[in-house]
Design an enzyme around this catalytic site. Structure first.
Site, PDB file in Angstrom:
ATOM      1  N   GLU A 514     -36.406 -27.639 -26.695  1.00  0.00           N
ATOM      2  CA  GLU A 514     -36.245 -26.789 -27.884  1.00  0.00           C
ATOM      3  C   GLU A 514     -37.422 -26.979 -28.849  1.00  0.00           C
ATOM      4  O   GLU A 514     -37.925 -26.014 -29.419  1.00  0.00           O
ATOM      5  CB  GLU A 514     -34.922 -27.072 -28.596  1.00  0.00           C
ATOM      6  CG  GLU A 514     -33.669 -26.828 -27.753  1.00  0.00           C
ATOM      7  CD  GLU A 514     -33.582 -25.423 -27.154  1.00  0.00           C
ATOM      8  OE1 GLU A 514     -34.218 -24.489 -27.685  1.00  0.00           O
ATOM      9  OE2 GLU A 514     -32.888 -25.265 -26.132  1.00  0.00           O
ATOM     10  N   ASP A 578     -39.399 -26.347 -20.414  1.00  0.00           N
ATOM     11  CA  ASP A 578     -38.765 -27.333 -19.532  1.00  0.00           C
ATOM     12  C   ASP A 578     -39.739 -28.467 -19.209  1.00  0.00           C
ATOM     13  O   ASP A 578     -39.382 -29.643 -19.262  1.00  0.00           O
ATOM     14  CB  ASP A 578     -38.302 -26.669 -18.227  1.00  0.00           C
ATOM     15  CG  ASP A 578     -36.994 -25.894 -18.409  1.00  0.00           C
ATOM     16  OD1 ASP A 578     -36.280 -26.135 -19.399  1.00  0.00           O
ATOM     17  OD2 ASP A 578     -36.684 -25.048 -17.538  1.00  0.00           O
TER      18      ASP A 578
END
Ligand SMILES: [Zn+2]
Length: 674
Positions: A514, A578
């Site tokens: 995030e 990721d």
């Protein structure tokens, strides 16, 4: 749209809810579960199956699901907990807080299948009559007042101004389609054509359920398809929408009226309570030109058919079983591959979460989220932020001036953990026990006007976009914050009682994911305050694009099923997040355990446990129909590649498992951004 970047696609927001089968009450699942692995598989060849083979064998996809995963199972467990809260609130006698009264009454009304069944389509009679009475196309704005927020025509809402992140402005956007993406209407090939035919047949059946004779219903369905196809042709693609400046066109109401002359915008804005609107952001001008042309081209009868369809489509799940089943047959079965409809209680829990999420959430966190869990999550966030600071400072490709701005932005990111500091006030929303459709309509009306009431005001940066029980996380480009609802900070994703390694690999990786969104191809276009403003030097931008391009190329080669490959341009932001996320989590974990002597557990070294913790966060399987759907609408890669694609790029992984260079998970050429 708000440019938020979520961890997982919420298919339920697009189609039918995607929750799960009955589960026993919550039991403690470890973050790393050795029995979920398949040790017969070489981790250097296929790390995902090595980590998850046992889990996948033991957890077949339940019949009412289109996919099944660690996240899905956790969501299922949360739902069972919410059910307990709601049943209790629904049966509570006497005096209790207003928020419990509301969620209890809403849930009880939704569960009253007999009352819903008895009403049939008459639950929508007043709105169907209003469409029937439409005397001319000039009156479309009158009906649009209630139909737009139920899915017809276009979208209208408030949003943070891309150009001035302190202000809320009005925003108009493309919409009005029944299928989940514009691509479904324009894609070529036999499969796409077959699906369109099945869709038209479904629309026809819904008209028949409203009482139309088959030949009439068939004509109406073709009309709907014709109008929606035109609207789809005027719509932007998902990839185009990933560039925020494509979505920023601020104009006056007069300018908007000239762009889209066949619909009286002044009449519409007056009706929704904004007679003096000075300006608005028209996200997709070409769409509004298009809809104006279609309004001119199609006659009144065609528009009545289109509006009736969207009214019944947008409310199908709240109607009698004939509507619910037909809706499920197409969207749940045909498009997602689910075999069975979810039990009523699950659909009702989801509806309460969607309409009264912060009232339900308040009850949820009181019971299932401790102050201690919040503190521990927060301290992990701080460690990952520290790792990112260190990482930015050491990047070989970023200039000192961009680094300085990046560090400034990183310290500005607000951490929203667990639940909001201030709960939403639902006192103006009337919930009547026994009036299911009335409650749904009033809740939508309430939410639509709650959003519009913000226009012209200062942005409330403390507001939450996700409800507390949600099993997901997000980064918000415009508010510059990360959101970790209480629902995702639960075992087996996050467990303060576990050894650190798998916790950092799992939730640590998500926090890193995030955070990096603030600096990826989309997030880096917003500055420290959330304004759409480029703060990178040109050469730094190029260096970033070069590295991100490596990732995009890597993922574009992965096959989803038969002829379908990952659209690496659509998944770029998530793939980069990721990879960056796990690197940061690794750094943070190393520094967290710097002075500790770590022993192997269950025959796995701490480093291996870190990576398996990550791999096991993606355990799951997906039905083929759902794979196809996600390939079109989901900016995330399939779980298998979220695991394998990332470790492939990490030399730390190769070391941990002693992979030979050249093995599938240890190639010579690697990608690295952060
Ligand atoms: Zn993401």
């Amino acid at each position: 749209m708000r440019t938020t970047q979520v961890l997982l696609l919420s298919i339920s927001a697009l189609l039918v809810p995607a929750f799960a089968q009955d589960l026993p009450p919550a039991h403690h699942l470890p973050v790393l579960d050795v029995s979920s692995m398949d040790k017969s598989v070489d981790p250097c060849v296929d790390f995902f199956t090595y980590s998850c083979g046992g889990w996948i064998r033991r957890n077949p996809i339940p019949p009412d699901q289109s996919s099944w995963s660690v996240y899905g199972k956790l969501q299922d467990q949360n739902q069972a907990q919410l059910r307990g809260i709601l049943e209790n609130a629904a049966g509570l006698p006497g005096e209790h807080p207003a928020y419990l009264q509301k969620i209890g009454d809403y849930y009880a009304s939704c569960m009253d299948a007999k009352a819903v069944e008895g009403l049939g389509a008459t639950a929508l009679q007043a709105q169907l009559d209003a469409i029937e009475k439409l005397g001319s196309k000039d009156q479309l704005p009158d009906l649009a007042v209630n139909l737009v927020y139920q899915g017809a025509l276009f979208r209208f809402r408030s949003d943070q101004d891309y150009g001035d992140s302190t202000q809320v402005i009005a925003e108009a956007d493309q919409g009005g389609l029944g299928l989940p993406d514009r691509d479904y209407y324009v894609k070529e090939g036999a499969k796409a054509e077959e699906l369109r035919q099945a869709y038209v047949a479904h629309v026809q059946k819904m008209f028949e359920l409203l009482g139309d004779k088959p030949p009439v219903a068939s004509r109406e369905a073709k009309t709907v398809m014709r109008i929606e196809t035109e609207l789809a042709r005027g719509s932007m693609t998902r990839v185009e929408r990933r560039t925020p400046k494509n979505l920023y066109h601020k104009m006056t109401v007069e300018e908007f009226q000239r762009l889209s002359p066949e619909f009286s915008w002044h009449a519409y804005f007056t009706k929704v309570g904004l007679p003096e609107l000075p300006s608005l952001n028209v996200e997709t001008p070409a769409f509004f030109q298009k809809i104006s042309n279609v309004i001119r081209k199609e006659n009144l009868g065609a528009w009545k058919a289109y509006l009736r369809w969207h009214l019944v489509h947008g409310n199908a799940r709240f109607l009698s079983s004939a509507f619910v089943n037909e809706d499920f047959n197409f969207f749940g079965k045909r498009m997602q591959g689910s075999e069975e409809l979810q039990p009523r209680w699950k659909r009702c829990v989801e509806d309460v979460d969607s309409d009264l999420g912060e009232a339900l959430g308040q009850a949820y966190v009181e019971k299932y989220f401790s102050a201690e869990a919040k503190q521990q999550a927060l301290s992990m966030v701080r460690e990952i932020e520290a790792a990112m600071r260190e990482d930015i400072r050491s990047l070989p490709w970023m200039s000192p001036e961009t680094k300085e701005s990046a560090l400034e932005k990183l310290s500005a990111v607000r951490n929203k953990i667990g639940y909001p500091d201030r709960w939403r006030d639902y006192s103006a929303l009337e919930i009547k026990r026994g009036d299911e459709m009335g409650n749904v309509q009033r809740a939508r009306h309430f939410e639509f006007h709650r959003q519009l009431a913000k226009i012209g005001k200062t942005v409330d940066r403390l507001e939450w976009g996700m409800t507390p029980p949600t099993v997901n996380a997000e980064y918000d480009d415009q508010r510059v914050d990360i959101n970790f609802p209480a629902g995702v900070l639960q075992p087996p994703l996050f467990d303060p009682a576990s050894d650190a390694a798998p916790n950092y690999g799992d939730t640590g990786g998500t926090i890193g994911h995030e955070l990096t969104h603030g600096f990826d191809d989309e997030g880096r276009q917003f500055d420290v305050l959330g304004n759409l403003r480029n703060w990178w030097t040109e050469s730094d931008g190029k260096e970033f694009d070069k590295r991100a391009g490596c990732v995009s190329e890597q993922y574009s080669k992965y096959v989803i099923l038969d002829d379908v490959k990952i659209n690496g341009k659509l998944t770029l932001g998530e793939d980069v997040a990721d990879l960056g996320g796990l690197l940061l989590a690794y750094m943070a974990w190393k520094s967290h355990t710097r002075d500790q002597k770590l022993d192997p557990i269950d025959g796995l070294t701490p480093e291996q446990r870190f990576f398996i913790g990550y791999g096991q966060s993606w355990c799951g399987s997906v039905r083929d129909e759902e794979k196809r759907l996600r390939a079109t609408v989901d900016p995330h890669s399939p779980d298998k590649y979220r695991a394998n694609g990332v470790v492939t790029n990490m030399p730390e992984f190769q070391q941990a498992f002693r992979c030979k260079t050249g093995a599938p998970m240890a190639p010579e050429k690697r990608c690295r951004v952060w």
